[in-house]
Structures are given as C-alpha cells and as structure tokens.
Write a protein that holds these residues in place. Structure first.
Motif, PDB file in Angstrom:
ATOM      1  N   LEU A  24      18.248  13.686  46.709  1.00 31.51           N
ATOM      2  CA  LEU A  24      17.241  12.668  46.948  1.00 31.51           C
ATOM      3  C   LEU A  24      17.875  11.283  46.956  1.00 31.51           C
ATOM      4  CD1 LEU A  24      14.740  14.175  44.393  1.00 31.51           C
ATOM      5  CD2 LEU A  24      14.433  14.194  46.874  1.00 31.51           C
ATOM      6  N   THR A  25      17.302  10.391  47.743  1.00 35.63           N
ATOM      7  CA  THR A  25      17.767   9.010  47.760  1.00 35.63           C
ATOM      8  C   THR A  25      17.233   8.299  46.517  1.00 35.63           C
ATOM      9  OG1 THR A  25      15.833   8.150  48.943  1.00 35.63           O
ATOM     10  CG2 THR A  25      17.663   8.995  50.302  1.00 35.63           C
ATOM     11  N   GLU A  26      17.749   7.117  46.244  1.00 38.30           N
ATOM     12  CA  GLU A  26      17.273   6.340  45.097  1.00 38.30           C
ATOM     13  C   GLU A  26      15.786   6.018  45.226  1.00 38.30           C
ATOM     14  OE1 GLU A  26      18.687   5.514  42.139  1.00 38.30           O
ATOM     15  OE2 GLU A  26      20.243   6.879  42.809  1.00 38.30           O
ATOM     16  N   VAL A  27      15.356   5.710  46.439  1.00 39.03           N
ATOM     17  CA  VAL A  27      13.945   5.395  46.674  1.00 39.03           C
ATOM     18  C   VAL A  27      13.084   6.626  46.411  1.00 39.03           C
ATOM     19  CG1 VAL A  27      12.252   4.688  48.414  1.00 39.03           C
ATOM     20  CG2 VAL A  27      14.464   3.533  48.279  1.00 39.03           C
ATOM     21  N   GLN A  28      13.538   7.782  46.858  1.00 38.53           N
ATOM     22  CA  GLN A  28      12.795   9.018  46.615  1.00 38.53           C
ATOM     23  C   GLN A  28      12.730   9.322  45.116  1.00 38.53           C
ATOM     24  OE1 GLN A  28      15.240  11.403  49.184  1.00 38.53           O
ATOM     25  NE2 GLN A  28      13.605  11.585  50.708  1.00 38.53           N
ATOM     26  N   LEU A  29      13.852   9.123  44.425  1.00 38.85           N
ATOM     27  CA  LEU A  29      13.855   9.340  42.977  1.00 38.85           C
ATOM     28  C   LEU A  29      12.872   8.404  42.286  1.00 38.85           C
ATOM     29  CD1 LEU A  29      17.679   9.796  42.352  1.00 38.85           C
ATOM     30  CD2 LEU A  29      15.907  11.539  42.034  1.00 38.85           C
ATOM     31  N   LEU A  30      12.860   7.150  42.714  1.00 35.22           N
ATOM     32  CA  LEU A  30      11.931   6.177  42.144  1.00 35.22           C
ATOM     33  C   LEU A  30      10.493   6.623  42.374  1.00 35.22           C
ATOM     34  CD1 LEU A  30      11.420   3.411  40.814  1.00 35.22           C
ATOM     35  CD2 LEU A  30      11.536   2.418  43.089  1.00 35.22           C
ATOM     36  N   LEU A  31      10.203   7.049  43.575  1.00 31.47           N
ATOM     37  CA  LEU A  31       8.862   7.520  43.900  1.00 31.47           C
ATOM     38  C   LEU A  31       8.472   8.702  43.010  1.00 31.47           C
ATOM     39  CD1 LEU A  31       6.357   7.732  45.893  1.00 31.47           C
ATOM     40  CD2 LEU A  31       7.735   9.439  47.071  1.00 31.47           C
ATOM     41  N   LEU A  32       9.321   9.695  42.927  1.00 29.88           N
ATOM     42  CA  LEU A  32       8.997  10.895  42.161  1.00 29.88           C
ATOM     43  C   LEU A  32       8.944  10.625  40.658  1.00 29.88           C
ATOM     44  CD1 LEU A  32      11.046  13.440  44.266  1.00 29.88           C
ATOM     45  CD2 LEU A  32       8.549  13.283  44.124  1.00 29.88           C
ATOM     46  N   ARG A  33       9.790   9.739  40.169  1.00 23.30           N
ATOM     47  CA  ARG A  33       9.758   9.386  38.743  1.00 23.30           C
ATOM     48  C   ARG A  33       8.496   8.604  38.384  1.00 23.30           C
ATOM     49  NH1 ARG A  33      15.837   7.448  39.008  1.00 23.30           N
ATOM     50  NH2 ARG A  33      16.910   9.374  38.479  1.00 23.30           N
ATOM     51  N   SER A  34       7.898   7.942  39.373  1.00 27.30           N
ATOM     52  CA  SER A  34       6.735   7.111  39.106  1.00 27.30           C
ATOM     53  C   SER A  34       5.427   7.904  39.102  1.00 27.30           C
ATOM     54  CB  SER A  34       6.653   5.970  40.123  1.00 27.30           C
ATOM     55  OG  SER A  34       6.311   6.472  41.398  1.00 27.30           O
ATOM     56  N   LEU A  35       5.481   9.175  39.440  1.00 26.65           N
ATOM     57  CA  LEU A  35       4.270   9.986  39.451  1.00 26.65           C
ATOM     58  C   LEU A  35       3.696  10.126  38.044  1.00 26.65           C
ATOM     59  CD1 LEU A  35       5.383  12.888  41.816  1.00 26.65           C
ATOM     60  CD2 LEU A  35       3.847  11.008  42.375  1.00 26.65           C
ATOM     61  N   ASP A  36       2.379  10.187  37.975  1.00 24.78           N
ATOM     62  CA  ASP A  36       1.741  10.446  36.690  1.00 24.78           C
ATOM     63  C   ASP A  36       0.805  11.653  36.854  1.00 24.78           C
ATOM     64  OD1 ASP A  36      -0.621   9.496  37.891  1.00 24.78           O
ATOM     65  OD2 ASP A  36      -0.400   7.513  37.006  1.00 24.78           O
ATOM     66  N   GLU A  37       0.151  12.039  35.761  1.00 24.76           N
ATOM     67  CA  GLU A  37      -0.708  13.223  35.791  1.00 24.76           C
ATOM     68  C   GLU A  37      -1.805  13.100  36.842  1.00 24.76           C
ATOM     69  OE1 GLU A  37      -1.955  15.132  32.113  1.00 24.76           O
ATOM     70  OE2 GLU A  37      -0.439  13.926  31.070  1.00 24.76           O
ATOM     71  N   GLU A  38      -2.367  11.914  36.960  1.00 21.92           N
ATOM     72  CA  GLU A  38      -3.434  11.691  37.937  1.00 21.92           C
ATOM     73  C   GLU A  38      -2.926  11.919  39.361  1.00 21.92           C
ATOM     74  OE1 GLU A  38      -6.205   7.989  39.349  1.00 21.92           O
ATOM     75  OE2 GLU A  38      -5.766   8.151  37.207  1.00 21.92           O
ATOM     76  N   ASP A  39      -1.714  11.442  39.637  1.00 22.35           N
ATOM     77  CA  ASP A  39      -1.132  11.638  40.969  1.00 22.35           C
ATOM     78  C   ASP A  39      -0.990  13.129  41.282  1.00 22.35           C
ATOM     79  OD1 ASP A  39      -0.798   8.862  41.410  1.00 22.35           O
ATOM     80  OD2 ASP A  39       1.142   8.899  40.393  1.00 22.35           O
ATOM     81  N   LEU A  40      -0.419  13.872  40.338  1.00 22.11           N
ATOM     82  CA  LEU A  40      -0.222  15.305  40.574  1.00 22.11           C
ATOM     83  C   LEU A  40      -1.554  16.034  40.682  1.00 22.11           C
ATOM     84  CD1 LEU A  40       2.854  16.402  38.415  1.00 22.11           C
ATOM     85  CD2 LEU A  40       2.723  15.968  40.862  1.00 22.11           C
ATOM     86  N   ALA A  41      -2.534  15.619  39.901  1.00 29.34           N
ATOM     87  CA  ALA A  41      -3.845  16.269  39.942  1.00 29.34           C
ATOM     88  C   ALA A  41      -4.508  16.114  41.306  1.00 29.34           C
ATOM     89  CB  ALA A  41      -4.740  15.709  38.842  1.00 29.34           C
ATOM     90  N   LYS A  42      -4.196  15.037  42.006  1.00 31.16           N
ATOM     91  CA  LYS A  42      -4.789  14.784  43.325  1.00 31.16           C
ATOM     92  C   LYS A  42      -4.149  15.631  44.418  1.00 31.16           C
ATOM     93  CE  LYS A  42      -5.919   9.969  42.387  1.00 31.16           C
ATOM     94  NZ  LYS A  42      -5.577   8.572  42.736  1.00 31.16           N
ATOM     95  N   LEU A  43      -2.937  16.119  44.183  1.00 36.23           N
ATOM     96  CA  LEU A  43      -2.227  16.875  45.214  1.00 36.23           C
ATOM     97  C   LEU A  43      -2.656  18.338  45.201  1.00 36.23           C
ATOM     98  CD1 LEU A  43       1.383  15.449  44.848  1.00 36.23           C
ATOM     99  CD2 LEU A  43      -0.291  14.932  46.629  1.00 36.23           C
ATOM    100  N   THR A  44      -2.886  18.861  46.397  1.00 28.77           N
ATOM    101  CA  THR A  44      -3.202  20.274  46.574  1.00 28.77           C
ATOM    102  C   THR A  44      -2.356  20.789  47.733  1.00 28.77           C
ATOM    103  OG1 THR A  44      -4.955  19.884  48.200  1.00 28.77           O
ATOM    104  CG2 THR A  44      -5.612  19.868  45.861  1.00 28.77           C
ATOM    105  N   PRO A  45      -2.198  22.097  47.842  1.00 26.35           N
ATOM    106  CA  PRO A  45      -1.461  22.618  49.000  1.00 26.35           C
ATOM    107  C   PRO A  45      -2.087  22.167  50.315  1.00 26.35           C
ATOM    108  CG  PRO A  45      -1.755  24.339  47.364  1.00 26.35           C
ATOM    109  CD  PRO A  45      -2.577  23.162  46.899  1.00 26.35           C
ATOM    110  N   GLU A  46      -3.403  22.003  50.314  1.00 25.47           N
ATOM    111  CA  GLU A  46      -4.101  21.616  51.537  1.00 25.47           C
ATOM    112  C   GLU A  46      -3.847  20.163  51.932  1.00 25.47           C
ATOM    113  OE1 GLU A  46      -5.767  23.068  48.853  1.00 25.47           O
ATOM    114  OE2 GLU A  46      -5.562  25.059  49.724  1.00 25.47           O
ATOM    115  N   ASN A  47      -3.708  19.258  50.948  1.00 23.26           N
ATOM    116  CA  ASN A  47      -3.575  17.848  51.326  1.00 23.26           C
ATOM    117  C   ASN A  47      -2.131  17.341  51.334  1.00 23.26           C
ATOM    118  OD1 ASN A  47      -2.892  17.227  48.662  1.00 23.26           O
ATOM    119  ND2 ASN A  47      -4.818  16.197  48.203  1.00 23.26           N
ATOM    120  N   LEU A  48      -1.173  18.182  51.034  1.00 21.49           N
ATOM    121  CA  LEU A  48       0.229  17.737  51.085  1.00 21.49           C
ATOM    122  C   LEU A  48       0.630  17.327  52.497  1.00 21.49           C
ATOM    123  CD1 LEU A  48       2.244  20.041  48.677  1.00 21.49           C
ATOM    124  CD2 LEU A  48       1.969  17.575  48.543  1.00 21.49           C
TER     125      LEU A  48
END
Length: 114
Positions: free
Chosen positions: A55-79
C-alpha cells in the motif's frame, strides 16, 4: 510509458493509482467486511493487519483512519459503489490535510466529553 509498460503497482504518469493499487485497498476492505476478526484487528492494530499488503502512504493513512462507524457502513453490496465514488486522487499534501482534519475532529470530541 503506456499502461502495459508499467509494473502492476507502479503509479501512472499522472500520479493516479493503478488498478492493482486500488485492488489492494479493496481487498483489505472486503476482508474487513467478511471477517469481523480482521476488521477488529484493522481498527485496533492496523499496522499488523496491513502487513503483507503493498500500500502507498496515502492508502495506509486512509485505512488507518477508519473507525467502527466506517466499517459498519461497508457491505459487500456497497463496496463497488464506494470505489466508483471515491476515485479522487490524493497527493501526500492532501493526505496530511486529511490527517489534520481528523486530529482536529478528535480534539473537538475530547473537549466535548465530561
């Protein structure tokens, strides 16, 4: 240099991410949605969870910034929709600004708590 001449993870000349780079982020998010244990590790210890991904630094920053609410919003359908909408290109300077915004938001939340 044409797309065919680049290696899979080499950025395009205009600085955009290649499909292989986007695929790595998508792989992480799909795994986090499908595997709650991995999702928890991504939130609690992102460096360990992301070990092995290229992953690039920007991608790492994005993924590290995720919180529980962010993950809760993601579904296989909306990815797929997420990746179609979130196709903006971020520079390292943009990433730093995003991080500053998160830190300011966190500080505001801390100030609001009794």
């Amino acid at each position: 240099m044409t797309t065919a001449e680049r290696t899979p993870n080499q950025p395009a000349p205009d600085g955009t991410e290649t499909t292989a780079e986007q695929s790595q982020v998508k792989d992480v998010l799909e795994r986090a949605v499908a595997d709650p244990e991995f999702g928890r590790q991504l939130l609690d210890d992102p460096d360990t969870a992301l070990a092995g991904y290229q992953l690039t630094e920007v991608q790492l920053l994005l993924l590290r910034s995720l919180d529980e609410e962010d993950l809760a919003k993601l579904t296989p359908e909306n990815l797929e929709e997420f990746f179609a909408v979130d196709s903006a290109v971020y520079t390292p300077e943009d990433a730093a600004m995003v991080q500053q915004g998160y830190e300011m938001y966190d500080d505001e939340l801390d100030d609001e708590q009794p």
